[in-house]
Design an enzyme around this catalytic site. Structure first.
Site, PDB file in Angstrom:
ATOM      1  N   ASP A  90      -4.798  19.199  16.321  1.00 34.39           N
ATOM      2  CA  ASP A  90      -4.999  19.204  17.760  1.00 34.39           C
ATOM      3  C   ASP A  90      -4.255  20.422  18.279  1.00 34.39           C
ATOM      4  O   ASP A  90      -3.175  20.750  17.787  1.00 34.39           O
ATOM      5  CB  ASP A  90      -4.426  17.904  18.345  1.00 34.39           C
ATOM      6  CG  ASP A  90      -4.764  17.770  19.810  1.00 34.39           C
ATOM      7  OD1 ASP A  90      -5.466  18.663  20.345  1.00 34.39           O
ATOM      8  OD2 ASP A  90      -4.333  16.788  20.419  1.00 34.39           O
ATOM      9  N   ASP A 264      -9.225   9.629  15.879  1.00 34.01           N
ATOM     10  CA  ASP A 264      -7.847   9.699  15.392  1.00 34.01           C
ATOM     11  C   ASP A 264      -7.021   8.857  16.338  1.00 34.01           C
ATOM     12  O   ASP A 264      -7.389   8.708  17.511  1.00 34.01           O
ATOM     13  CB  ASP A 264      -7.310  11.135  15.435  1.00 34.01           C
ATOM     14  CG  ASP A 264      -6.866  11.510  16.837  1.00 34.01           C
ATOM     15  OD1 ASP A 264      -5.674  11.315  17.158  1.00 34.01           O
ATOM     16  OD2 ASP A 264      -7.708  11.967  17.641  1.00 34.01           O
ATOM     17  N   CYS A 302      -7.563  -9.306   2.570  1.00 35.85           N
ATOM     18  CA  CYS A 302      -7.151  -7.923   2.360  1.00 35.85           C
ATOM     19  C   CYS A 302      -6.648  -7.704   0.931  1.00 35.85           C
ATOM     20  O   CYS A 302      -5.901  -8.522   0.398  1.00 35.85           O
ATOM     21  CB  CYS A 302      -6.056  -7.559   3.360  1.00 35.85           C
ATOM     22  SG  CYS A 302      -5.511  -5.842   3.212  1.00 35.85           S
ATOM     23  N   CYS A 304      -4.939  -4.905  -0.059  1.00 37.65           N
ATOM     24  CA  CYS A 304      -3.937  -3.841  -0.118  1.00 37.65           C
ATOM     25  C   CYS A 304      -2.714  -4.309  -0.920  1.00 37.65           C
ATOM     26  O   CYS A 304      -2.523  -5.508  -1.130  1.00 37.65           O
ATOM     27  CB  CYS A 304      -3.533  -3.389   1.289  1.00 37.65           C
ATOM     28  SG  CYS A 304      -2.270  -4.390   2.080  1.00 37.65           S
ATOM     29  N   CYS A 307      -0.564  -6.949   0.886  1.00 35.68           N
ATOM     30  CA  CYS A 307      -1.129  -8.309   0.924  1.00 35.68           C
ATOM     31  C   CYS A 307      -1.194  -8.946  -0.463  1.00 35.68           C
ATOM     32  O   CYS A 307      -1.051 -10.161  -0.595  1.00 35.68           O
ATOM     33  CB  CYS A 307      -2.519  -8.293   1.550  1.00 35.68           C
ATOM     34  SG  CYS A 307      -2.449  -8.022   3.334  1.00 35.68           S
ATOM     35  N   HIS A 333      -0.600  -1.588   4.943  1.00 39.78           N
ATOM     36  CA  HIS A 333      -1.606  -2.586   5.326  1.00 39.78           C
ATOM     37  C   HIS A 333      -2.488  -2.095   6.479  1.00 39.78           C
ATOM     38  O   HIS A 333      -3.716  -2.182   6.404  1.00 39.78           O
ATOM     39  CB  HIS A 333      -0.959  -3.925   5.703  1.00 39.78           C
ATOM     40  CG  HIS A 333      -1.957  -4.847   6.326  1.00 39.78           C
ATOM     41  ND1 HIS A 333      -2.887  -5.549   5.577  1.00 39.78           N
ATOM     42  CD2 HIS A 333      -2.248  -5.104   7.637  1.00 39.78           C
ATOM     43  CE1 HIS A 333      -3.686  -6.221   6.401  1.00 39.78           C
ATOM     44  NE2 HIS A 333      -3.315  -5.969   7.649  1.00 39.78           N
TER      45      HIS A 333
END
Ligand code: ZN
Length: 379
Positions: A90, A264, A302, A304, A307, A333
């Site tokens: 940006d 974003d 989940c 991940c 988790c 997560h």
């Protein structure tokens, strides 16, 4: 050279590939934010493992510290930060106007004092293009003025005109060599007429992609979507469309539903550090006392690392004990959740089932039992 290849349309939603100097990125894409050249509490190895192909960094912050010349000397931000994926920077318009003190906007550029050490700087559109080239971003953004909410019609009109003049100067300032892409930004505050005027100016210029900026600055959400609806239909189908600084999971879905390709936001990472975690049944706050002895993971659905390995009780304990591991595990997560959401969105579009996914997600997420929504703003 093309910047996006659209592979499938489903209603207004589109799935494709963004073509960058660092390879192709599946769209719609969400970019986690690494303002200072690092996504907070993450390593790049971890990010890549979570399926992140592209991050957003901030030219204003990197210009002030450690300096874009230093980054160039160190071989560019990819090398400096050890990140092989794509980087969008940006330009920092938003930060100059929100963080800079004693700012003074002139035709030529903007004079401001650093929020870090009070040093004075004058940034021009040409300078910000150069800064982003020094950083070595794959996609650079034009310097624009981001007006606050609310702002008067007259102020916003003058600002739109200035942003349009700056956009032309950015385009003229870019170097011929290199693979860096440059995107123009549509502004216009919260006046449909000015959004249209900005779109007319910016879309007439030969940018590689176009962004809608100046949103989510305190306005009601319905007004934000009104502004998107005002201009999104005018944005060319053969170039990327980027909605800057957005958003919550439901916002990404709404944006995709309107034909946006790129997003974003600091939300998944910042929320993670505050213990606010996303599940397919809504958002929970792990600090909540009801999780004190909860043996289950954040989300049964989940996969991940967090988790698969830890209970909510343990994650709550880490957060209330101010352990740094809490930032790390919670961020894994939330970023994983966002990446999974985008993957599911892309799959739904490519199989022609986006509308069903959109409704199923909203029903489950907004009606979820585990929802710890803020009782004041319902956000
Ligand atoms: Zn998880």
């Amino acid at each position: 050279m093309k910047t996006i290849e659209i592979l499938k349309d489903d209603g207004s939603a589109r799935a494709g590939r963004l073509i960058t100097g660092r390879g192709e990125i599946d769209t719609p894409v969400f970019m986690p934010v690494g303002t200072q050249g690092t996504v907070k509490a993450m390593t790049n190895k971890e990010l890549a493992g979570l399926g992140v192909g592209m991050i957003l960094s901030n030219a204003y912050h990197l210009y002030l510290r450690p300096g874009d010349e230093l980054i160039r000397k160190m071989g560019g931000l990819h090398k400096f930060a050890g990140w092989d994926g794509a980087i969008l920077t940006d330009s920092g318009g938003y930060q100059i106007f929100s963080l800079g003190v004693l700012r003074e906007i002139k035709e030529d550029g903007v004079l401001f004092q650093s929020h870090i050490d009070g040093s004075r700087h004058f940034l021009t559109p040409e300078k910000m293009v150069r800064v982003q080239e020094n950083i070595g971003a794959d996609i650079a953004m034009c310097l624009d003025e981001c007006v606050s909410y609310p702002s008067s019609f007259e102020y916003t009109r003058d600002s739109v005109e200035l942003t349009s003049r700056w956009a032309k100067r950015c385009l003229e300032a870019r170097s011929e060599e290199g693979s860096q892409k440059l995107f123009g930004i549509i502004q216009g505050g919260f006046y449909p007429e000015l959004r249209l005027r900005s779109a007319e100016d910016i879309l007439a210029l030969d940018f590689d992609g176009f962004a809608i900026g100046g949103l989510s600055v305190g306005e009601p959400k319905s007004l934000m979507w009104d502004m998107v609806d005002t201009v999104v239909g005018l944005m060319p189908a053969d170039k990327p469309r980027y909605m800057m600084g957005i958003g919550l999971p439901e916002d990404l879905l709404e944006g995709v539903n309107r034909g946006i390709d790129m997003f974003d936001c600091i939300i998944p990472t910042r929320f993670a550090r505050n213990g606010s975690l996303f599940t397919w049944d809504g958002r929970i706050n792990i600090k909540n006392a009801r999780f004190t002895d909860d043996e289950g993971p954040i989300d049964e659905a989940c996969s991940c690392y967090t988790c698969r390995t830890f209970s909510k009780a343990y994650l709550r304990h880490l957060l209330v004990s101010h352990e740094l591991t809490s930032f790390y595990l919670n961020t894994i997560h939330n970023v994983y959740f966002y990446m999974e959401l985008m993957k599911k969105i892309r799959h739904a579009i490519t199989t022609g089932k986006f509308d069903k996914f959109y409704h199923d997600f909203k029903t489950r997420y907004e009606g979820g039992e585990s929802n710890d929504r803020c009782s004041v703003c319902n956000g």
